[in-house]
Design a protein around this motif. Structure first.
Motif, short mmCIF file in Angstrom:
data_model
loop_
_atom_site.label_atom_id
_atom_site.label_comp_id
_atom_site.label_asym_id
_atom_site.label_seq_id
_atom_site.Cartn_x
_atom_site.Cartn_y
_atom_site.Cartn_z
N ASP A 140 -2.43 5.08 -3.42
CA ASP A 140 -3.47 4.56 -3.75
C ASP A 140 -5.34 5.27 -3.20
O ASP A 140 -5.86 5.30 -3.27
CB ASP A 140 -3.10 3.18 -2.47
N LEU A 141 -4.34 6.29 -2.10
CA LEU A 141 -5.58 6.75 -1.26
C LEU A 141 -5.79 8.78 -1.45
O LEU A 141 -4.54 9.27 -1.84
CB LEU A 141 -5.19 6.78 0.03
N GLY A 142 -6.82 9.19 -2.30
CA GLY A 142 -7.40 10.31 -2.99
C GLY A 142 -6.71 11.30 -1.86
O GLY A 142 -6.70 11.97 -2.17
N ALA A 143 -7.58 11.12 -0.42
CA ALA A 143 -7.14 11.94 0.04
C ALA A 143 -6.03 12.03 0.84
O ALA A 143 -5.64 13.41 1.00
CB ALA A 143 -8.00 11.76 1.89
N VAL B 76 -10.46 9.60 6.36
CA VAL B 76 -9.72 8.44 5.86
C VAL B 76 -8.65 7.16 6.77
O VAL B 76 -8.78 6.24 6.25
CB VAL B 76 -8.63 8.02 4.45
N THR C 207 -8.75 3.76 8.03
CA THR C 207 -8.12 2.21 7.34
C THR C 207 -8.10 1.62 9.09
O THR C 207 -7.89 1.05 8.92
CB THR C 207 -6.59 3.20 7.31
N VAL D 202 0.87 -1.46 -0.05
CA VAL D 202 -0.01 -0.01 -0.31
C VAL D 202 1.11 1.11 0.21
O VAL D 202 1.73 1.06 0.29
CB VAL D 202 -1.02 -0.03 1.41
N ARG E 128 -3.17 12.13 -1.42
CA ARG E 128 -2.52 12.31 -1.93
C ARG E 128 -2.95 13.66 -2.44
O ARG E 128 -2.69 15.32 -2.37
CB ARG E 128 -3.84 11.88 -3.57
#
Lengths: 198, 198
Positions: free
Chosen positions: B77-80, B137, B141, B73, B82
């Motif tokens: 992989d996670l828009g937030a 997020v 997770t 990971v 980025r």
């Protein structure tokens, strides 16, 4: 650094005003007062509009649940949507109370201006955060995330996602209203202070 | 409603200042200037601190990826996450540029005060939204969400979650700095205006 309260008291206020360049232009003081009444009305309206919108966003989200053959989903299953409901509730209550205070014609005091300024800022941050996290969760329910094995849910729960979108859009209109209110309340507060030398 | 620029020009500035109650108290004008230099230094520091913190949050998040027997990971992989990296990058750049502008001793003009005020507000909203969505997020997770069949990922990717937490905490310190900066820039802008009548 607080200015002398030349607008607060009668006789010395008039004397102070006559020295200012504004007062030399005939009826500008009366125009100023008229402008101020207009501004107060505008501010009261700008506080009542988000109250109505917050209640609308809250109701849409509260009634948002869907059951079908794949299972059922409700707004309360997602922490972000629960937070959105709470934030909208707090915001509606504050908007109502602050509209009453803003509508009062009595002169604005320093503690009142500071309180309105700080609370407007905090509410703006609260409602913006609520809108942001709900948008992120809505995005995840739409697209899912393969890397962390989260599946998209909007294919099976289209009506749920549709109502959530409506509620979030209303919330962002509230954010815009509050950004404008922060501007007004900081003007009301800091115009009472002297400008720094540079 | 803009005040006459009595601090901007030499001779008439002195004459205008001598009418103000502040100037009657001996050396208060010099004290004012000293206070202003101190305030400008404080503001410059308050803009350099978030620059450093933004770079730190950005680097921690950029290097955040983990591979093990269950898979791999990465922050991308996670828009937030980025968005958090981008927001911190923009914020670091703006903090640096605005620190240079704030450090300049030349008199603050109206367009400059308005620009700094509006950009400070926008940056505060951007970085607050980045912190909020990343927190959401990270929460997902950590805990997952059974209702929409999202599984928790922090059990298998503990180091990833740990670094993300660090980056988010730094981001919230930046948010606090920017809330303070918004206050300072609104003071600098609106203290140039006359107070409303009420």
């Amino acid at each position: 650094m607080e200015k002398s309260t030349e607008k607060g008291n009668g006789v010395s206020g008039g004397a102070a005003a006559s020295r200012s360049p504004m007062a030399l232009m005939g009826s500008s003081r009366y125009e100023n007062e008229e402008l101020d009444t207009g501004m107060r009305t505008a501010e009261t309206m700008l506080r009542l509009v988000p109250m109505a919108l917050c209640v609308a966003a809250l109701v849409v989200m509260l009634k948002n649940s869907q059951s079908n053959e794949f299972g059922s989903v409700s707004y309360s299953d997602l922490g972000a949507f629960r937070y959105l409901v709470h934030a909208n509730g707090i915001c509606a209550g504050y908007s109502f109370l602050s509209a009453i205070i803003a509508a009062m014609p009595r002169p604005s005091t320093m503690p009142r201006a500071w309180t309105l300024f700080l609370l407007d800022q905090i509410l703006t941050y609260i409602i913006l955060a609520a809108g942001a996290v709900s948008t992120e969760v809505l995005y995840l329910t739409n697209k899912g995330d393969a890397a962390v094995t989260w599946s998209a849910a909007c294919g099976t729960f289209a009506s749920f996602c549709h109502k959530a979108t409506t509620s979030i859009i209303i919330t962002f209109v509230v954010v815009a209203c509050y950004a404008a209110l922060s501007l007004i309340s900081s003007y009301r507060l800091f115009s009472k202070y002297d400008a720094p030398v540079n």
